[in-house]
Design an enzyme around this catalytic site. Structure first.
Site, PDB file in Angstrom:
ATOM      1  N   ALA A 266     -17.984  -8.815 -36.592  1.00 25.06           N
ATOM      2  CA  ALA A 266     -18.187 -10.152 -36.033  1.00 25.06           C
ATOM      3  C   ALA A 266     -19.592 -10.237 -35.408  1.00 25.06           C
ATOM      4  O   ALA A 266     -20.307 -11.230 -35.569  1.00 25.06           O
ATOM      5  CB  ALA A 266     -17.112 -10.426 -34.990  1.00 25.06           C
TER       6      ALA A 266
ATOM      7  N   LYS B  96     -12.056 -24.606 -44.863  1.00 21.44           N
ATOM      8  CA  LYS B  96     -10.698 -24.793 -45.382  1.00 21.44           C
ATOM      9  C   LYS B  96      -9.766 -25.483 -44.397  1.00 21.44           C
ATOM     10  O   LYS B  96      -8.845 -26.169 -44.783  1.00 21.44           O
ATOM     11  CB  LYS B  96     -10.098 -23.405 -45.634  1.00 21.44           C
ATOM     12  CG  LYS B  96     -10.113 -22.950 -47.047  1.00 21.44           C
ATOM     13  CD  LYS B  96      -9.314 -21.668 -47.142  1.00 21.44           C
ATOM     14  CE  LYS B  96      -9.691 -20.941 -48.416  1.00 21.44           C
ATOM     15  NZ  LYS B  96      -9.139 -19.653 -48.554  1.00 21.44           N
TER      16      LYS B  96
ATOM     17  N   GLU C  31      -6.052  -0.738 -35.702  1.00 23.23           N
ATOM     18  CA  GLU C  31      -5.768  -1.740 -34.657  1.00 23.23           C
ATOM     19  C   GLU C  31      -4.394  -2.363 -34.873  1.00 23.23           C
ATOM     20  O   GLU C  31      -3.641  -2.598 -33.925  1.00 23.23           O
ATOM     21  CB  GLU C  31      -6.848  -2.829 -34.663  1.00 23.23           C
ATOM     22  CG  GLU C  31      -8.190  -2.338 -34.156  1.00 23.23           C
ATOM     23  CD  GLU C  31      -9.131  -3.470 -33.762  1.00 23.23           C
ATOM     24  OE1 GLU C  31      -9.191  -4.472 -34.489  1.00 23.23           O
ATOM     25  OE2 GLU C  31      -9.797  -3.349 -32.718  1.00 23.23           O
TER      26      GLU C  31
ATOM     27  N   TYR D 256     -17.141 -16.611 -38.180  1.00 27.40           N
ATOM     28  CA  TYR D 256     -18.109 -16.257 -37.129  1.00 27.40           C
ATOM     29  C   TYR D 256     -19.521 -16.690 -37.528  1.00 27.40           C
ATOM     30  O   TYR D 256     -20.245 -17.286 -36.734  1.00 27.40           O
ATOM     31  CB  TYR D 256     -18.109 -14.752 -36.885  1.00 27.40           C
ATOM     32  CG  TYR D 256     -16.882 -14.249 -36.178  1.00 27.40           C
ATOM     33  CD1 TYR D 256     -16.829 -14.220 -34.790  1.00 27.40           C
ATOM     34  CD2 TYR D 256     -15.783 -13.798 -36.893  1.00 27.40           C
ATOM     35  CE1 TYR D 256     -15.711 -13.760 -34.133  1.00 27.40           C
ATOM     36  CE2 TYR D 256     -14.657 -13.325 -36.253  1.00 27.40           C
ATOM     37  CZ  TYR D 256     -14.618 -13.307 -34.866  1.00 27.40           C
ATOM     38  OH  TYR D 256     -13.508 -12.866 -34.232  1.00 27.40           O
TER      39      TYR D 256
END
Ligand SMILES: Cc1cc2nc3c(=O)[nH]c(=O)nc-3n(C[C@H](O)[C@H](O)[C@H](O)COP(=O)(O)OP(=O)(O)OC[C@H]3O[C@@H](n4cnc5c(N)ncnc54)[C@H](O)[C@@H]3O)c2cc1C
Length: 402
Positions: A316, A38, A170, A13
């Protein structure tokens, strides 16, 4: 005359948003910009729990970097960052070395095993697309192997999520939604599956209001998640999670222990001699390292506090705000202007509990149920719009609101 070289490490992000903002703000002759990552794609880490549970295919979370950067302004290198040599202003990648004038570190998080025996070696974690996919396939493999064995091993149907927190909650919410489908696929009675969540004592969602925390616990429990508040997680050995509660040692036999409990900054900059706090790089409010004014730091890699001196939780949203300030400050530095400070607005917090339930705080108001899911989807979609406009939003947007 050589243009100054700006090198951005990591396209999470923070890193990708710094790159996208810089390509808009800098003229071509002002600087050379290189982004190192990466993979050839950026991924939305805040959707990884859905990828790991199998409720969202991983391709939905992947965004090709070449689709969002302007390659006439940004060189993109796919490589692993190995080390930073600050005295020589060089970054060593696996396959080459780069010189920088200004460096942006956005290398994100690593799971933290907290020194618990067996955790680093045997527990699973959800940190990127491949690890999320590995978790999903591991669960399916265990269910398949249970279904195909003559002598049934019930521990293959036990899943333990260790750690609580937003990620654990979550993931449990998504998994509880997906388990009936996996059971149907392998002809397993769903009541045989046990989904445990091993959380800290007296806490499930640190940082959330107690009423929201209670709502989340009740919602998960009503759908079969067994929440255990343990005094201490002692080990994960011989396919057993060993923990202590009320001064008694207890064990859960399982082949699937997913650790969501702690994260730490990337080891690359631990070796770079930067000032660290809570394993993150200490920065000024303008996002420059406190000890090296050629290094900006964004996202989970940056240790940032609020006006009371408390660490701001890495999210984020925090990474995106810091990226915007960093890009602006890089442009100011090149134009000999004053740098500005990043003053994070009070962040909303949200955690989904599956497809149609969740908890959130928005402008100090509590939000429960499907409305909280809508809040999260709006944030995710707004991010996609900021990154790649309507085109990216229409391609990757989260429109399955319920
Ligand atoms: C499952 C899950 C659910 C979450 N849910 C939410 C949520 O609902 N809301 C929210 O705000 N936040 C959520 N978060 C947290 C959020 O995703 C992070 O705070 C955010 O990703 C941090 O952004 P970042 O740019 O610092 O790092 P990242 O997004 O982690 O990006 C760092 C990138 O650097 C790359 N990288 C790392 N090391 C190297 C290396 N050596 N060489 C090259 N590249 C490298 C990594 O592959 C990675 O893509 C969640 C996180 C997870 C894991």
């Amino acid at each position: 005359m050589n243009k100054p070289h700006i090198v951005i490490l990591g396209a999470g992000y923070g890193g990708i948003m710094t790159a996208v903002k810089l390509q808009k703000q800098l003229r071509q002759n002002e600087a050379e910009i290189t982004l190192v990552h990466k993979y050839d794609y950026h991924f939305q880490a805040s959707c990884l729990h859905e990828n790991a549970a199998g409720t969202l295919h991983q391709d939905r979370s992947k965004i090709k970097i070449k689709d969002i950067i302007n390659r006439s302004k940004i060189n993109f290198i796919i490589d692993d960052v190995m080390s930073i040599k600050r005295d020589a202003k060089k970054v060593r990648l696996k396959n080459r070395e780069l010189h920088y004038d200004l460096l942006v570190i956005g290398l994100g998080f690593e799971p933290r095993a907290e020194g618990i025996p067996g955790l680093e070696e045997h527990a699973y974690s959800i940190t990127d697309i491949n690890s999320a996919r590995f978790v999903r396939e591991h669960i399916e493999y265990n269910f398949a192997s249970y279904a195909n064995a003559d002598k049934k091993d019930d521990s293959k149907l036990n899943i333990v999520i260790g750690g609580g927190g937003i990620l654990g909650v979550e993931f449990a919410g998504e998994l509880v939604h997906q388990i009936p489908d996996i059971c149907r696929e392998f002809d397993i009675e769903k009541t045989q599956v046990r989904l445990y969540m091993l959380a800290e004592k007296n806490s499930l969602l640190p940082g959330f209001d107690k009423e929201l925390e209670h709502y989340a616990a009740t919602s998960l429990q009503s759908r079969g998640v067994e929440i255990i508040h343990s005094d201490q997680l002692k080990a994960y050995q011989d396919n057993k999670v060993i923990y202590e509660t009320e001064e008694t040692e207890r064990k859960i036999p399982t082949h699937t222990f997913i650790w969501t409990g702690g994260v730490q900054a990337n080891p690359v900059f631990e070796k770079a001699g930067l000032a660290l706090k809570n394993k993150k790089i200490e920065v000024h409010s303008n996002m420059l390292s406190t000890i090296d004014d050629s290094i900006f730091v964004v996202g989970e890699s940056a240790y940032v506090t609020n006006e009371n001196g408390e660490e701001i939780s890495p999210t984020a949203k925090k990474a995106i705000e810091e990226a915007a300030v960093t890009a602006k400050n890089i442009a100011s530095r090149l134009r000999n202007k004053e740098l500005t400070s990043c003053r994070p607005v009070k962040q909303g917090m949200f955690a989904t509990l599956g497809r149609d339930d969740g908890v959130a705080t928005v402008q100090n108001r509590r939000v429960f149920g499907w409305k909280a899911v809508v809040v999260k989807r709006i944030h995710d979609n707004h991010y996609l719009y900021q990154l790649g406009g309507w085109q990216l939003l229409l391609k990757k947007g989260h429109f399955h609101l319920l």
